[in-house]
Enzyme design. Sequence first.
Site, PDB file in Angstrom:
ATOM      1  N   ARG A  15       0.939  -1.309   0.078  1.00 50.85           N
ATOM      2  CA  ARG A  15       0.138  -0.073   0.232  1.00 50.85           C
ATOM      3  C   ARG A  15       0.949   1.368   0.113  1.00 50.85           C
ATOM      4  NH1 ARG A  15      -0.651   4.648   2.342  1.00 50.85           N
ATOM      5  NH2 ARG A  15      -0.126   3.819   4.261  1.00 50.85           N
ATOM      6  N   ASP A  16       1.412   1.498   1.116  1.00 43.69           N
ATOM      7  CA  ASP A  16       2.139   2.859   1.235  1.00 43.69           C
ATOM      8  C   ASP A  16       3.488   2.688   0.295  1.00 43.69           C
ATOM      9  OD1 ASP A  16       4.056   4.673   2.172  1.00 43.69           O
ATOM     10  OD2 ASP A  16       3.781   4.349   4.243  1.00 43.69           O
ATOM     11  N   HIS A 206       4.988   4.190  12.855  1.00 43.39           N
ATOM     12  CA  HIS A 206       5.192   4.258  11.312  1.00 43.39           C
ATOM     13  C   HIS A 206       6.047   5.293  10.988  1.00 43.39           C
ATOM     14  CE1 HIS A 206       3.293   3.615   6.944  1.00 43.39           C
ATOM     15  NE2 HIS A 206       4.285   4.689   6.924  1.00 43.39           N
ATOM     16  N   HIS A 208       9.275   7.284   8.892  1.00 40.93           N
ATOM     17  CA  HIS A 208       9.690   7.447   7.298  1.00 40.93           C
ATOM     18  C   HIS A 208      11.241   8.196   7.551  1.00 40.93           C
ATOM     19  CE1 HIS A 208       5.771   7.973   5.118  1.00 40.93           C
ATOM     20  NE2 HIS A 208       6.031   6.812   5.367  1.00 40.93           N
ATOM     21  N   CYS A 239       5.448   9.191   1.886  1.00 40.82           N
ATOM     22  CA  CYS A 239       4.054   9.734   1.528  1.00 40.82           C
ATOM     23  C   CYS A 239       4.278  10.739   0.424  1.00 40.82           C
ATOM     24  CB  CYS A 239       3.850  10.883   2.781  1.00 40.82           C
ATOM     25  SG  CYS A 239       2.173  11.795   2.576  1.00 40.82           S
TER      26      CYS A 239
END
Length: 301
Positions: A15-16, A206, A208, A239
């Site tokens: 997904r991400d 989560h 990054h 993102c």
Amino acid sequence: MEDKQKIIIREVALRDGLQSEKAFVSTENKLALIDALAGAGVKYLETTSFVSARAVPQLRDAAKVMARARRGGIWHEVMVPNLKGARAAADAGADRLIVFVSASEAHNRANVGRSISDSMAELDSIFSLAEQSRTPVAAAIATAFGCPYQGPVPVSDVLAVARQFVMRGADRITLADTTGMANPGQVTETVSHFKEHLPDTALCLHLHNNRGIAMANLYAGYLAGIRIFDTSLGGIGGCPNVPQAAGNLATEDTVFMLESMGVDTGMDLAALIEVARLLEKILARPLPGQVMKSGPLESGG
Ligand code: ZN
């Protein structure tokens, strides 16, 4: 202390990770990745998102993927941006819905084109739909450690958003460092704050890696008691609405670190590296993951 307790790693590459890839990854290849990940011990997948095909063309086959993905031993979690997506995901047999909102007003507007309160207003209908279909709902809070547009995000704002989710029945809260602004000290403080004020809510991180310290942040989270982490095979993703976003932490790098420390992840690192190489072949470019290049310590290769 719950030291050395088994941890949960949620694999978010499908997904991400894939949502920011330009070339469409075929349904067949997505299913092959799911099979291979399951073979490497992955049990929790963020499998897809029921989002508009125009917004995220890469995930336009969400229904097909869900219809054909193997089920035994795999928990398919599906991100839903709105009620329409939630209905489609529940119909597709998602094991858990993931809703999300930003703790920063400016980022929420950039990400989904509306205010935080407008996002929240749609939650009631999503939670009641989920209750009817007996589907658990978890929530992710974007920009929980800082916002690229707004700057610092007070932990009280993050907690306020989390409380709204928990009040509606969310069974897990994910704190997302959407732009890689967190530092280990901040992670320690934020997690402690949550453990004090929402002690009964499962917490996930989560992280990054925009500034190269996401693994240090993960370790700080682990020491503060976090046992659920989102990571992405090969370190792909990030993102799409953050300028020059860098990737997620690589699943295999995270498994390497934790297993080296004697923490049981339930994963087969050698098999995971093979899946990362399969993903590299599918995407036809070098991936950011490090352990897939250096190999585990035992292999010498
Ligand atoms: Zn991510």
